[in-house]
Write a protein that holds these residues in place. Structure first.
Motif, PDB file in Angstrom:
ATOM      1  N   LEU A   1       0.737  -1.123  -0.286  1.00  0.00           N
ATOM      2  CA  LEU A   1      -0.069  -0.069  -0.069  1.00  0.00           C
ATOM      3  C   LEU A   1       0.998   1.104  -0.007  1.00  0.00           C
ATOM      4  CD1 LEU A   1      -2.720   1.071   0.139  1.00  0.00           C
ATOM      5  CD2 LEU A   1      -2.738   0.759   2.608  1.00  0.00           C
ATOM      6  N   VAL A   2       1.885   1.202   0.666  1.00  0.00           N
ATOM      7  CA  VAL A   2       2.663   2.390   1.034  1.00  0.00           C
ATOM      8  C   VAL A   2       3.436   2.453  -0.416  1.00  0.00           C
ATOM      9  CG1 VAL A   2       4.760   3.533   2.182  1.00  0.00           C
ATOM     10  CG2 VAL A   2       2.893   2.425   3.318  1.00  0.00           C
ATOM     11  N   CYS A   3       4.319   1.721  -0.880  1.00  0.00           N
ATOM     12  CA  CYS A   3       4.956   1.497  -2.103  1.00  0.00           C
ATOM     13  C   CYS A   3       4.054   2.142  -3.460  1.00  0.00           C
ATOM     14  CB  CYS A   3       5.505   0.353  -2.476  1.00  0.00           C
ATOM     15  SG  CYS A   3       6.797  -0.080  -1.128  1.00  0.00           S
ATOM     16  N   SER A   4       2.891   1.439  -3.325  1.00  0.00           N
ATOM     17  CA  SER A   4       1.821   1.703  -4.764  1.00  0.00           C
ATOM     18  C   SER A   4       1.472   3.271  -4.310  1.00  0.00           C
ATOM     19  CB  SER A   4       0.730   0.639  -4.686  1.00  0.00           C
ATOM     20  OG  SER A   4      -0.021   0.833  -3.599  1.00  0.00           O
ATOM     21  N   ASN A   5       0.995   3.545  -3.322  1.00  0.00           N
ATOM     22  CA  ASN A   5       0.588   4.901  -3.104  1.00  0.00           C
ATOM     23  C   ASN A   5       1.499   6.274  -3.638  1.00  0.00           C
ATOM     24  OD1 ASN A   5      -2.052   4.552  -2.182  1.00  0.00           O
ATOM     25  ND2 ASN A   5      -1.880   5.624  -0.291  1.00  0.00           N
ATOM     26  N   LEU A   6       3.178   5.771  -3.047  1.00  0.00           N
ATOM     27  CA  LEU A   6       3.996   6.616  -3.532  1.00  0.00           C
ATOM     28  C   LEU A   6       4.180   6.803  -4.994  1.00  0.00           C
ATOM     29  CD1 LEU A   6       6.937   7.867  -2.125  1.00  0.00           C
ATOM     30  CD2 LEU A   6       7.911   5.542  -3.097  1.00  0.00           C
ATOM     31  N   VAL A   7       4.421   5.280  -5.496  1.00  0.00           N
ATOM     32  CA  VAL A   7       4.452   5.438  -6.966  1.00  0.00           C
ATOM     33  C   VAL A   7       3.301   6.268  -7.678  1.00  0.00           C
ATOM     34  CG1 VAL A   7       4.789   4.204  -9.229  1.00  0.00           C
ATOM     35  CG2 VAL A   7       6.105   3.524  -6.797  1.00  0.00           C
ATOM     36  N   ILE A   8       2.143   5.783  -7.496  1.00  0.00           N
ATOM     37  CA  ILE A   8       1.076   6.310  -8.053  1.00  0.00           C
ATOM     38  C   ILE A   8       0.961   7.731  -7.954  1.00  0.00           C
ATOM     39  CG2 ILE A   8      -1.634   6.293  -7.872  1.00  0.00           C
ATOM     40  CD1 ILE A   8      -1.319   3.045  -7.670  1.00  0.00           C
ATOM     41  N   SER A   9       1.305   8.192  -6.813  1.00  0.00           N
ATOM     42  CA  SER A   9       1.227   9.611  -6.412  1.00  0.00           C
ATOM     43  C   SER A   9       2.159  10.681  -7.458  1.00  0.00           C
ATOM     44  CB  SER A   9       1.530  10.104  -5.092  1.00  0.00           C
ATOM     45  OG  SER A   9       1.495  11.202  -4.674  1.00  0.00           O
ATOM     46  N   LEU A  10       3.337   9.778  -7.342  1.00  0.00           N
ATOM     47  CA  LEU A  10       4.553  10.371  -8.243  1.00  0.00           C
ATOM     48  C   LEU A  10       4.038  10.274  -9.848  1.00  0.00           C
ATOM     49  CD1 LEU A  10       7.749   8.896  -7.057  1.00  0.00           C
ATOM     50  CD2 LEU A  10       7.349  11.023  -7.044  1.00  0.00           C
ATOM     51  N   LEU A  11       3.412   9.325 -10.292  1.00  0.00           N
ATOM     52  CA  LEU A  11       2.939   9.330 -11.550  1.00  0.00           C
ATOM     53  C   LEU A  11       1.598  10.103 -12.121  1.00  0.00           C
ATOM     54  CD1 LEU A  11       3.774   5.683 -12.550  1.00  0.00           C
ATOM     55  CD2 LEU A  11       5.021   7.613 -13.208  1.00  0.00           C
ATOM     56  N   ARG A  12       0.875  10.482 -10.950  1.00  0.00           N
ATOM     57  CA  ARG A  12      -0.419  11.200 -11.152  1.00  0.00           C
ATOM     58  C   ARG A  12      -0.644  12.026 -12.001  1.00  0.00           C
ATOM     59  NH1 ARG A  12       1.583  14.102  -7.000  1.00  0.00           N
ATOM     60  NH2 ARG A  12       1.129  16.179  -6.929  1.00  0.00           N
ATOM     61  N   ASN A  13       0.302  12.853 -12.583  1.00  0.00           N
ATOM     62  CA  ASN A  13       0.227  13.513 -13.643  1.00  0.00           C
ATOM     63  C   ASN A  13       0.471  13.065 -15.004  1.00  0.00           C
ATOM     64  OD1 ASN A  13      -0.610  15.529 -12.112  1.00  0.00           O
ATOM     65  ND2 ASN A  13       1.434  16.292 -11.462  1.00  0.00           N
ATOM     66  N   PHE A  14       0.934  11.871 -14.970  1.00  0.00           N
ATOM     67  CA  PHE A  14       1.470  11.279 -16.171  1.00  0.00           C
ATOM     68  C   PHE A  14       0.400  10.179 -16.754  1.00  0.00           C
ATOM     69  CE2 PHE A  14       5.153  12.835 -14.228  1.00  0.00           C
ATOM     70  CZ  PHE A  14       5.620  13.749 -15.121  1.00  0.00           C
ATOM     71  N   ILE A  15      -0.637   9.634 -15.695  1.00  0.00           N
ATOM     72  CA  ILE A  15      -1.206   8.458 -15.986  1.00  0.00           C
ATOM     73  C   ILE A  15      -2.567   8.883 -16.840  1.00  0.00           C
ATOM     74  CG2 ILE A  15      -2.720   6.466 -15.288  1.00  0.00           C
ATOM     75  CD1 ILE A  15      -0.572   6.305 -13.017  1.00  0.00           C
ATOM     76  N   LEU A  23       1.687   8.823   3.955  1.00  0.00           N
ATOM     77  CA  LEU A  23       1.218   8.670   5.437  1.00  0.00           C
ATOM     78  C   LEU A  23      -0.053   8.347   5.146  1.00  0.00           C
ATOM     79  CD1 LEU A  23       2.131  12.127   6.666  1.00  0.00           C
ATOM     80  CD2 LEU A  23       3.048  10.033   7.156  1.00  0.00           C
ATOM     81  N   ASP A  24      -1.213   8.288   4.153  1.00  0.00           N
ATOM     82  CA  ASP A  24      -2.614   7.874   3.944  1.00  0.00           C
ATOM     83  C   ASP A  24      -2.267   6.291   3.993  1.00  0.00           C
ATOM     84  OD1 ASP A  24      -5.452   8.005   3.449  1.00  0.00           O
ATOM     85  OD2 ASP A  24      -4.458   6.782   1.463  1.00  0.00           O
ATOM     86  N   GLY A  25      -1.191   5.804   2.837  1.00  0.00           N
ATOM     87  CA  GLY A  25      -1.015   4.371   2.907  1.00  0.00           C
ATOM     88  C   GLY A  25      -0.713   3.666   4.237  1.00  0.00           C
ATOM     89  N   LEU A  26       0.272   4.492   4.940  1.00  0.00           N
ATOM     90  CA  LEU A  26       0.926   4.150   6.003  1.00  0.00           C
ATOM     91  C   LEU A  26      -0.333   3.996   7.362  1.00  0.00           C
ATOM     92  CD1 LEU A  26       3.660   3.140   6.999  1.00  0.00           C
ATOM     93  CD2 LEU A  26       3.900   5.354   8.123  1.00  0.00           C
TER      94      LEU A  26
END
Lengths: 242, 304
Positions: A50-64, A130-133
């Motif tokens: 959850l933490v890792c996917s939230n991190l990556v998806i948040s980073l990519l949120r403007n590209f997806i 933080l949300d994921g955690l």
């Protein structure tokens, strides 16, 4: 700003506990909590993903691109699940055996996809992590508690140590699916009672307010029990609580 | 006040029946078999029955007190639940297990779903299943009434009982299930008092008999060797958990009989009556929906 981050973190643990309040991820909750240690293992594995996917998806949120966001999220999540699965297999084979098919099934765990869709894809990196955690800790705590109750009543042990097994015969039904549903129901009732006592009315709406996606949905109508015709999430939330 | 003023839709029929009266009738009908069970299996059987009844009433009283609800132990439904549960247990059941059974029946199956009239399944029978699953060893520890040694029930093991022994209950089994004779007398009493209709018991027992005959099984074992009489007469006929219409009752009884037969014949368990009733209890709302009785005059207007 700091207190806001704090509340994002603590939301998932109690106020929006994913299992007891949002009713997400009930399938692994019921299936793996036959022992406390399984609950911890499942919770920790899901929290990492959850933490890792939230991190990556948040980073990519403007590209997806919006149209293909769900497959993109799933791909990210599946990647991390594979990593976790290989790690568990390599270092704790007994946990791998206990969790069985539910470990790879973290890919379709509703909590992870829901947090990606509702939170990570709309928020910066730090709040998303933080949300994921917070959600992960809430999930882990609930699973551990359920596992402890079921293990104590159903096997007379706690984390594998004998507690009452020699003095009282355990009720095996708590290890079986009916016992799982029973403990789950009681915990939901207790958490509802606690929020009622704190003065927060329990949400019992039928319409958009009961939808786990409502905070992210621009068509949501919160003060009605009718689901609007332009509902964006009908297919996603149509009772499928994997 | 609720006793005097009840606002319901017409037609209005006045009747002396009350929950308390019906419960008392069923308890009276059960008593011969219960007393006989105590004579047959001795003091331990009486202790089990006393434990289940007292715990059931205490659980109901405490639940009502804790939730500040109107006290309902006066309607005798808790007494009946306790008695039925006790009669479904072996005389060798440890008393604390019997007590847990009563608590499960009253609190979990009945009160958590809203109390009398709202339970989805028969409390005593569901509690028996919970105990059976939880404490398999202690729950299947039956003794023979003749020499008080451990013995399997006739259904679990091929035995050489005569029809008379089977019918009058001289064989191992639960406290209240062995004497088919006294159970049938109790059932006839209930039918004469119009507490129950004969449809469910007759359909249930008839289906088991027919299926056993077709399969070439032992008819007297199938009918009198297990919990069939107790289940079919006293538990399948529970108002709350059985269909309301006659056709529905027939479907319910036949369904119970078929499932019982299938479990006994092909399953790994020796007895299937309680599981059969539980499964049909769950189907009852659907049976009710498909066997709605037609209101007088319905459909005539549409034709014109």
């Amino acid at each position: 700003m700091k207190s806001k981050n704090m509340s994002i973190f603590s939301n998932g643990i109690i106020k929006e506990n994913p299992v007891l309040r949002l009713m997400l991820g009930t399938c692994p909750t019921l299936a793996v909590t036959t022992a406390a240690i399984n609950g911890v293992g499942m919770g920790v594995a899901a929290t990492i993903v959850l933490v890792c996917s939230n991190l990556v998806i948040s980073l990519l949120r403007n590209f997806i691109p919006d149209k293909v966001r769900i497959p993109a999220f799933i791909t990210v999540i599946a990647g991390f699940v594979s990593v976790v699965q290989m790690l568990v297999k390599a270092f704790t084979p007994s946990l791998d055996e206990a969790l069985g098919v539910f470990l790879p099934l973290i890919v379709v765990n509703c909590i992870i996809l829901a947090r990606a869709e509702m939170f990570a894809s709309k928020n910066p990196v730090l709040p998303s992590v933080l949300d994921g955690l917070g959600m992960g800790i809430g999930f882990t705590a609930t699973l551990t508690l359920m596992g402890m109750i079921r293990e104590l009543l159903g096997a007379g042990t706690l984390f594998g140590f004998t507690v009452t097994a020699n003095t009282i015969d355990p009720m095996i039904i708590f290890l079986l699916p009916p016992g799982g549903f029973f403990v789950f129901g009681v915990l939901v009732a207790v958490s509802n009672a606690i929020s009622k006592r704190q003065g927060k009315p329990v949400v019992e709406h039928l319409g958009c307010a009961s939808c786990p996606m409502h905070s992210a949905c621009k068509n949501a109508v919160l003060d009605s029990n009718e689901i609007p015709t332009d509902c964006q999430n009908a297919e996603k939330v149509g009772g499928n609580n994997e | 006040m609720s006793k005097l003023l009840k606002v319901t839709s017409s037609p209005h029929i006045r009747h002396e029946d009350s929950t308390r009266g019906i419960m008392l009738d069923v308890i009276i009908a059960l008593l011969p078999a219960a007393v006989y069970g105590c004579i047959l299996f001795g003091l331990s059987a009486a202790l089990v029955l006393i434990t289940t009844v007292i715990t059931a009433v205490a659980a109901e009283a405490l639940w009502n007190l804790a939730l500040k609800r109107q006290q309902t132990i006066g309607d005798f439904s808790a007494v009946l639940t306790g008695l039925l549960l006790g009669m479904n247990l072996s005389s060798q059941t440890p008393l604390w297990i019997a007590a847990i059974g009563s608590v499960v029946a009253i609190i979990v199956v009945k009160q958590m779903f809203g109390g009398l009239g709202f339970n989805f399944a028969n409390p005593a029978m569901t509690a028996r299943i919970v105990l059976l699953v939880s404490f398999a060893g202690q729950m299947s520890n039956y003794v023979s009434p003749i020499d008080v040694v451990s013995s399997a029930t006739p259904l679990a093991k091929e035995t050489t009982f005569t029809l008379k022994q089977m019918f009058f209950g001289m064989h191992a089994g639960s406290i209240g299930e062995t004497s088919s004779f006294l159970l049938i007398i109790g059932g006839v009493y209930l039918m004469l008092r119009r507490v129950i209709k004969p449809i469910i018991p007759v359909a249930f027992i008839g289906t088991v008999a027919l299926a056993t005959l077709i399969a070439g099984g032992d008819l007297k074992l199938a009918l009198f060797g297990g919990g069939l009489m107790l289940g079919a007469i006293f538990m399948a006929t529970d108002y709350v958990t059985s269909p309301t219409t006659d056709l529905g009752k027939l479907i319910f009884g036949v369904g119970c009989g078929l499932i019982t037969f299938v479990i006994r014949q092909f399953g790994s368990l020796p007895e299937g009556v309680s599981y059969a009733i539980l499964l049909m209890n769950i189907l009852t709302p659907h049976i009710n929906r498909f066997t709605l009785s037609k209101p007088f005059g319905a459909g005539e207007v549409a034709k014109q």
